[in-house]
Scaffold this active site. Sequence first.
Site, short mmCIF file in Angstrom:
data_model
loop_
_atom_site.label_atom_id
_atom_site.label_comp_id
_atom_site.label_asym_id
_atom_site.label_seq_id
_atom_site.Cartn_x
_atom_site.Cartn_y
_atom_site.Cartn_z
CE LYS B 158 -1.01 -0.62 4.94
NZ LYS B 158 -2.07 -0.78 5.92
CD GLU B 200 -0.03 -4.22 7.80
OE1 GLU B 200 0.37 -3.18 8.36
OE2 GLU B 200 -1.23 -4.47 7.60
CG HIS B 208 -11.98 -7.65 15.54
ND1 HIS B 208 -11.66 -6.39 15.09
CD2 HIS B 208 -12.13 -7.54 16.86
CE1 HIS B 208 -11.60 -5.57 16.13
NE2 HIS B 208 -11.90 -6.25 17.22
CD GLU B 275 -10.06 -3.34 18.22
OE1 GLU B 275 -11.24 -3.02 18.43
OE2 GLU B 275 -9.44 -3.01 17.18
CD GLU B 288 -7.54 0.25 16.90
OE1 GLU B 288 -6.89 1.01 16.16
OE2 GLU B 288 -8.76 0.35 17.06
NE ARG B 292 -14.24 2.47 22.42
CZ ARG B 292 -13.52 2.29 21.31
NH1 ARG B 292 -12.49 3.08 21.08
NH2 ARG B 292 -13.82 1.35 20.45
CB VAL B 295 -20.29 -0.56 21.84
CG1 VAL B 295 -21.72 -0.97 21.54
CG2 VAL B 295 -20.03 0.87 21.42
NE ARG B 338 -21.30 -2.84 18.51
CZ ARG B 338 -20.23 -2.05 18.49
NH1 ARG B 338 -20.27 -0.90 17.85
NH2 ARG B 338 -19.13 -2.42 19.09
#
Lengths: 84, 453
Positions: B158, B200, B208, B275, B288, B292, B295, B338
Amino acid sequence: MANGKKVEVRAPMSGVFYRRPAPDQPPYVEVGDTVNKKQVLALLETMKVFQKVKCPVNGKILEIVPQSETPLKDDDLMFIIEVG
Amino acid sequence: MFNKILVANRGEIALRVIRACRESGIKCVAVYSEADEASLHLKLADEQICIGPAISSKSYLNIESIINAAGQTGAEAIHPGYGYLAEKEEFAQACADNNIVFIGPTPENLKLAGDKITAKKIMEEAGVPVIPSSPGGVISLDEAVGLCAEVGYPVMVKASGGGGGRGIRICKDENVLREDFPIAKAEAAAAFGNDELYIEKFVQEPRHIEFQILADRFGNVAHLGERECTIQRRYQKLIEESPSPRLTPELRTAMGDAAIRAGNAVNYFNAGTVEFLLDKNDNFYFMEVNARIQVEHPITELTTGVDLVKEQIRLAADGKLDFSFEDLPKRGWAIECRINAEDPDRNFLPSPGVVEKYQPPGGYGVRLDTHLYQGYELPIFYDSLIAKLVSFDLTRDGAISIMRRALDEFIISPLKTTIPLYRKIMDDSSFQKGDFHTGYINKFVPDEDEDED
């Protein structure tokens, strides 16, 4: 090709009207600008989703109705364009 | 412990924090914008204070206004919820400067969480696996070929100057790399005025997986297990579950240890999430830190028995972390959907308006975090998340059955919501088998490009 016919561009849903892509950038269009079909005229932000407001015709901007960063309701008038 | 907390947020997360305060005997202050005068969080708080106009930048993102509101009401601490100011270093610092406790990570933690390149470097040094990549820009094809042999194919090439997914090429072997590298270089030059490329390792059909961590002010870090967040659309999570159907106990231990190492490496404080991307061969890579409350925190609460918001408050008040994952009474399976005010049949177009009919689900195994009520008008100014529907049972199959039944009961009209999409997913055999990757949602909705009119 100017025939003086006017076209209204209305809000497809309620949202906040933005004339610029970012606060430090110039507006997409000004009154008097010649515009092309599918050209971006403004952004409409509804629940954090930005939609591009695209020009329906080739023509000239006659009027920009709302102030930038103001909330609009569904079907509120945004632009008047002279077809040409 | 604090006597009074100000909740610097709106919607369901404001309710979540207010409820935790009420259960703890802590008074709480709700803040609101002019567009939120009818919001439910105002009704449940002890005090309400208007912090500005409808547009978030002038209210919920207005640091001065929120700090003043805390001063006026005598709040000793601020809970930022998620989004808005939750990860703004400047806000955490402003709290400290005004002798208000920020219920969240330190300003230094927030700064680092926002600096992905430095964070990746620190993690690598701490022995947390990161996605192998070129150390910097790659200029020549020879250099690229050498590097890719080291990193392993497939690779993602990229533009260093790019963004938003543009100018990315996936090369499955050296032949493709030899073909595509010069083209990618030309494209990068044309699009970004800079032909430097970055390489990469490309993780195919990844999952995930994230780990909840908690940390006190005394250097203790614990993880609270994983959340499976693979089902996403355009990087927005839709369905989460805990535990993950993909993890073996061994992999859970390895990833949990890595999450704790990650927390220790950055002197993390309070609640956070590490994560990871997980590939088909059980390799996992740090992505990352989300600094916080997230959700999807309820699924961890239901399966570990830990109230994460109360823990955040306790830790912020200098409480000590005195448990590890092994000590927790873990049980069962939790799934969260959600629910967004969006039309899945029309490219997820937002759907604001008045909730004319509202019939929430209930019964065994159902948790519903929402700020909706019948007659509520959803403002156009804020996020489309309107409810988090969570099911819990001892088994995954049981949790799916409860979710299916709860989705059937849930009526929110005339707004368009993502409920029908989730209902379809609950019946999908791949979902039921736990067999999915980050591209799963494309099976149900086309990934349309809004520019193609």
